[in-house]
Design an enzyme around this catalytic site. Structure first.
Site, PDB file in Angstrom:
ATOM      1  N   HIS A 165      -7.555  -3.410   4.683  1.00 29.22           N
ATOM      2  CA  HIS A 165      -6.807  -2.117   4.858  1.00 29.22           C
ATOM      3  C   HIS A 165      -7.632  -1.439   3.618  1.00 29.22           C
ATOM      4  O   HIS A 165      -7.865  -0.156   3.977  1.00 29.22           O
ATOM      5  CB  HIS A 165      -5.518  -1.954   4.400  1.00 29.22           C
ATOM      6  N   ASN A 166      -7.747  -1.756   2.553  1.00 30.46           N
ATOM      7  CA  ASN A 166      -8.671  -0.917   1.407  1.00 30.46           C
ATOM      8  C   ASN A 166      -9.867  -0.602   1.822  1.00 30.46           C
ATOM      9  O   ASN A 166     -10.512   0.436   1.466  1.00 30.46           O
ATOM     10  CB  ASN A 166      -8.409  -1.639   0.100  1.00 30.46           C
ATOM     11  N   LYS A 212      -4.432  -6.766   3.347  1.00 33.77           N
ATOM     12  CA  LYS A 212      -4.252  -5.548   2.294  1.00 33.77           C
ATOM     13  C   LYS A 212      -5.651  -5.213   2.042  1.00 33.77           C
ATOM     14  O   LYS A 212      -6.367  -4.200   1.913  1.00 33.77           O
ATOM     15  CB  LYS A 212      -3.428  -5.994   1.159  1.00 33.77           C
ATOM     16  N   GLU A 250     -10.191   1.917   4.051  1.00 33.56           N
ATOM     17  CA  GLU A 250      -9.675   3.470   3.296  1.00 33.56           C
ATOM     18  C   GLU A 250     -11.013   3.871   2.909  1.00 33.56           C
ATOM     19  O   GLU A 250     -11.307   5.119   2.932  1.00 33.56           O
ATOM     20  CB  GLU A 250      -8.762   2.883   2.165  1.00 33.56           C
ATOM     21  N   SER A 269       0.891  -1.105   0.153  1.00 32.75           N
ATOM     22  CA  SER A 269      -0.156   0.061  -0.012  1.00 32.75           C
ATOM     23  C   SER A 269       0.866   1.184  -0.149  1.00 32.75           C
ATOM     24  O   SER A 269       1.914   1.195   0.566  1.00 32.75           O
ATOM     25  CB  SER A 269      -0.955   0.155   1.221  1.00 32.75           C
TER      26      SER A 269
HETATM   27  P1  NAP Z   1      -1.638  -2.442 -13.882  1.00 37.51           P
HETATM   28  O1  NAP Z   1      -2.142  -1.304 -14.747  1.00 37.51           O
HETATM   29  O2  NAP Z   1      -2.406  -2.874 -13.060  1.00 37.51           O
HETATM   30  O3  NAP Z   1      -1.233  -3.609 -14.829  1.00 37.51           O
HETATM   31  C1  NAP Z   1      -0.050  -3.185 -15.941  1.00 37.51           C
HETATM   32  C2  NAP Z   1       1.128  -4.389 -15.827  1.00 37.51           C
HETATM   33  O4  NAP Z   1       0.593  -5.468 -16.023  1.00 37.51           O
HETATM   34  C3  NAP Z   1       1.802  -4.153 -17.135  1.00 37.51           C
HETATM   35  O5  NAP Z   1       3.217  -4.228 -16.711  1.00 37.51           O
HETATM   36  C4  NAP Z   1       1.622  -4.804 -18.276  1.00 37.51           C
HETATM   37  O6  NAP Z   1       2.675  -5.315 -18.968  1.00 37.51           O
HETATM   38  C5  NAP Z   1       1.324  -6.155 -17.104  1.00 37.51           C
HETATM   39  N1  NAP Z   1       0.247  -7.240 -17.840  1.00 37.51           N
HETATM   40  C6  NAP Z   1      -0.932  -7.261 -17.887  1.00 37.51           C
HETATM   41  N2  NAP Z   1      -1.215  -8.258 -18.680  1.00 37.51           N
HETATM   42  C7  NAP Z   1      -0.205  -8.940 -18.790  1.00 37.51           C
HETATM   43  C8  NAP Z   1      -0.142 -10.483 -18.932  1.00 37.51           C
HETATM   44  N3  NAP Z   1      -1.217 -11.377 -19.625  1.00 37.51           N
HETATM   45  N4  NAP Z   1       1.204 -10.867 -19.255  1.00 37.51           N
HETATM   46  C9  NAP Z   1       2.198 -10.070 -18.686  1.00 37.51           C
HETATM   47  N5  NAP Z   1       2.065  -9.129 -18.300  1.00 37.51           N
HETATM   48  C10 NAP Z   1       0.645  -8.339 -18.043  1.00 37.51           C
HETATM   49  O7  NAP Z   1      -0.400  -1.768 -13.263  1.00 37.51           O
HETATM   50  P2  NAP Z   1       0.192  -1.103 -11.765  1.00 37.51           P
HETATM   51  O8  NAP Z   1      -0.938  -0.038 -11.745  1.00 37.51           O
HETATM   52  O9  NAP Z   1       1.351  -0.838 -11.632  1.00 37.51           O
HETATM   53  O10 NAP Z   1      -0.311  -2.153 -10.777  1.00 37.51           O
HETATM   54  C11 NAP Z   1       0.385  -3.268 -10.586  1.00 37.51           C
HETATM   55  C12 NAP Z   1      -0.545  -4.249  -9.348  1.00 37.51           C
HETATM   56  O11 NAP Z   1      -0.258  -3.513  -8.330  1.00 37.51           O
HETATM   57  C13 NAP Z   1      -1.959  -4.590  -9.733  1.00 37.51           C
HETATM   58  O12 NAP Z   1      -2.310  -5.852  -9.320  1.00 37.51           O
HETATM   59  C14 NAP Z   1      -2.602  -3.259  -8.791  1.00 37.51           C
HETATM   60  O13 NAP Z   1      -3.936  -3.675  -8.485  1.00 37.51           O
HETATM   61  C15 NAP Z   1      -1.391  -3.287  -7.652  1.00 37.51           C
HETATM   62  N6  NAP Z   1      -1.555  -2.093  -6.939  1.00 37.51           N
HETATM   63  C16 NAP Z   1      -1.646  -0.918  -7.535  1.00 37.51           C
HETATM   64  C17 NAP Z   1      -1.515   0.329  -6.850  1.00 37.51           C
HETATM   65  C18 NAP Z   1      -1.648   1.693  -7.578  1.00 37.51           C
HETATM   66  O14 NAP Z   1      -1.849   2.726  -6.851  1.00 37.51           O
HETATM   67  N7  NAP Z   1      -1.627   1.848  -8.958  1.00 37.51           N
HETATM   68  C19 NAP Z   1      -1.443   0.269  -5.592  1.00 37.51           C
HETATM   69  C20 NAP Z   1      -1.411  -0.964  -4.864  1.00 37.51           C
HETATM   70  C21 NAP Z   1      -1.353  -1.953  -5.585  1.00 37.51           C
HETATM   71  P3  NAP Z   1       2.590  -4.541 -20.574  1.00 37.51           P
HETATM   72  O15 NAP Z   1       3.322  -3.281 -20.055  1.00 37.51           O
HETATM   73  O16 NAP Z   1       3.290  -5.436 -21.386  1.00 37.51           O
HETATM   74  O17 NAP Z   1       1.016  -4.267 -20.748  1.00 37.51           O
END
Ligand code: NAP
Length: 478
Positions: free
Chosen positions: A187-188, A184, A191, A129
């Site tokens: 936690h959300n 987690k 939130e 988080s």
């Molecule tokens: P995201 O938009 O959720 O995911 C994009 C990423 O996933 C890219 O690297 C994409 O690769 C990859 N991807 C998608 N489909 C795929 C597949 N079939 N095979 C391989 N790679 C694949 O990214 P994010 O916002 O950075 O979040 C990542 C994780 O952290 C998620 O689970 C999200 O829920 C969690 N999270 C996010 C936040 C936040 O504030 N954003 C906070 C806490 C946790 P390409 O570039 O090749 O498309």
């Protein structure tokens, strides 16, 4: 070639910043992304921050890691996470560790852990988080999975985690399999409740006192100096102060009032229903977002449903502001109390053996719900690890006792002025339900026995009873 101590695959905002955080803390980091461009741009733009080993293929990525290998997967939750894990499984060896740091549903984590354990791989579902900035500067980290994997992984994660004021890392081994992602998720959920309560406080001040956003920003900034001090209160003041460059209006007035959600609130409520834990604050917050997005229904109701609020006015401005502050604090304690209840219930159900006080400790910095009063929650569970509910801890019981009159006035005034405050109202109802000598559940048991012979227990005699409702209405032992 030197090998990497840890690898990150999935380099969107979160993975990219997490990889930079590892590198800035002195770890050699292997980096990979499905589309190689993200990996290249990370190294081009931030390669000077530490030691990165970039790979275009998953095979090269795995080959660039020290054995036992530790791979952090930071891709979209659900199918994409399964796809990446499946590919990694063919390349890794027994003893290697896969960390899923995305927002996975805890039941998916339990399933994955079981599947991978059968192959000799350690699977760690870890909550992270703090959003984009937290990932880079120090998030709150909630790793689950086997305790033995924490021996290798723990020191690395603790190094990149946020540190509380006393220097303690905001990372602890939560418990086996899905425990980390469960915590987690809650936690959300908290939130969601916190944000909704702040939203209701804003709405009450705005409509009840006819204040403008900038004036309310000052009130929140002042509240942030006291018991309510938290990241969410702080950013509320920032958002309310913001002026829209296009129109010159307060930004909050040009943003559509339709709240989005990515699902963790909904998951929390669904799990609470399964566990039988009343997380009313989180549920109201989740439903309030849903109502805000029911555009059709809202349009149809506007101008048709009457308010009948009469000419009710709030006369004591300062008194009302203080009442709202106290109501916000009390409702917030309820939301946390309910969230901790849910974690305890899941820990018992799944045998996770979670230490509740530790959860409050690792939420003190880095995460979105970081707040001054988390120290008080930790102390409460240190005083009594078996505390039946946070609300009966002497500190919180006293704090709420001081504010309960204000809380009632605010809920009553929300009804009288027609300003919806579902989370305030349901939190107060929860508080009153807990403290009630008798609940109408006795009548419900009577009704259930009447139409379905569901039986009831008596207050004066042991056993289970049924009244012969369609017969002579005498009571029989069931
Ligand atoms: P995201 O938009 O959720 O995911 C994009 C990423 O996933 C890219 O690297 C994409 O690769 C990859 N991807 C998608 N489909 C795929 C597949 N079939 N095979 C391989 N790679 C694949 O990214 P994010 O916002 O950075 O979040 C990542 C994780 O952290 C998620 O689970 C999200 O829920 C969690 N999270 C996010 C936040 C936040 O504030 N954003 C906070 C806490 C946790 P390409 O570039 O090749 O498309």
């Amino acid at each position: 070639m030197a090998l990497a101590q840890i690898g990150v695959t999935g380099l969107a905002v979160m993975g990219r910043n997490l990889a930079r955080n590892f590198a800035r803390n002195g770890f050699t980091v292997a980096v990979h992304n499905r589309s190689a461009e993200k990996m290249r741009s990370l190294i081009a733009e931030h390669g000077d921050e530490g030691d990165f080993i970039g790979s275009e293929s998953l095979e090269d990525f795995v080959a660039s890691l020290q054995v036992p290998r530790t791979v952090v997967v930071m891709v979209q939750a659900g199918g994409p996470t399964d796809a990446v894990i499946d590919q990694l499984t063919t390349l890794l060896e027994p003893g290697d560790i896969i960390v899923d740091a995305g927002n996975a549903l805890y039941t998916d984590t339990m399933r994955r852990e079981k599947d991978l354990a059968a192959k000799g791989l350690h699977f760690v579902g870890s909550g992270v988080s703090g959003g984009e900035e937290g990932a880079l500067l120090g998030p709150s980290i909630m790793p689950g999975g086997p305790a033995e994997s924490y021996v290798t992984l723990g020191p690395i994660l603790e190094k990149i985690a946020a540190k509380a004021e006393d220097g303690t890392p905001c990372c602890v081994h939560i418990g086996p399999d899905g425990a980390g992602h469960f915590v987690k998720m809650v936690h959300n959920g908290i939130e969601y409740a916190d944000m909704q309560l702040i939203g209701e406080a804003y709405d009450l001040l705005r409509t009840g006192l006819d204040l403008n956003p900038a004036e309310i920003a000052e009130i929140f900034a002042e509240w942030n100096q006291g018991d309510l001090e938290s990241f969410l209160i702080e950013i509320t003041a920032e958002v309310l102060r913001q002026t829209d460059a296009r129109t010159g209006k307060a930004l909050v007035d040009v943003i559509k009032d339709e709240a989005g959600q990515k699902g963790t609130g909904r998951w929390t409520v669904k799990s609470a229903l399964d566990l039988g834990v009343p997380v009313t604050g989180i549920a109201e917050a989740t439903f309030a977002r849903a109502i805000s997005s029911q555009v059709k229904q809202r349009e149809a109701a506007r101008g048709v449903l009457t308010a009948s609020t009469g000419d009710f006015h709030i006369n004591n401005r300062e008194g009302f502001i203080e009442d709202v502050r106290l109501a916000l604090y009390a409702s917030k304690v309820v939301a946390y109390a309910q969230g901790f209840d849910q974690i305890r219930a899941a820990s018992e159900e799944f045998g996770w053996d979670i230490t509740l006080g530790d959860m409050a400790k690792i939420w003190r910095a880095g995460c979105i719900i970081r707040a001054r009063f988390l120290d008080r929650i930790t102390q409460a569970f240190e005083r009594d690890a078996d505390l039946p509910t946070l609300l009966v801890d002497p500190y919180f019981a006293d704090e709420i006792a001081e504010g309960v009159g204000a809380w009632r006035r605010v809920v009553a005034q929300s009804a009288l002025t027609g300003v919806p405050a579902p989370a305030f109202a349901s939190s107060l109802a929860y508080y009153d339900s807990l403290r009630a000598e008798r609940l109408p559940a006795a009548l419900i048991q009577g009704q259930r026995d009447f139409f379905g012979a569901h039986t009831y227990k008596r207050v004066d005699v042991d056993g289970t009873f049924h009244t012969l409702w369609s017969g002579d209405r005498s009571e029989v032992e069931a």
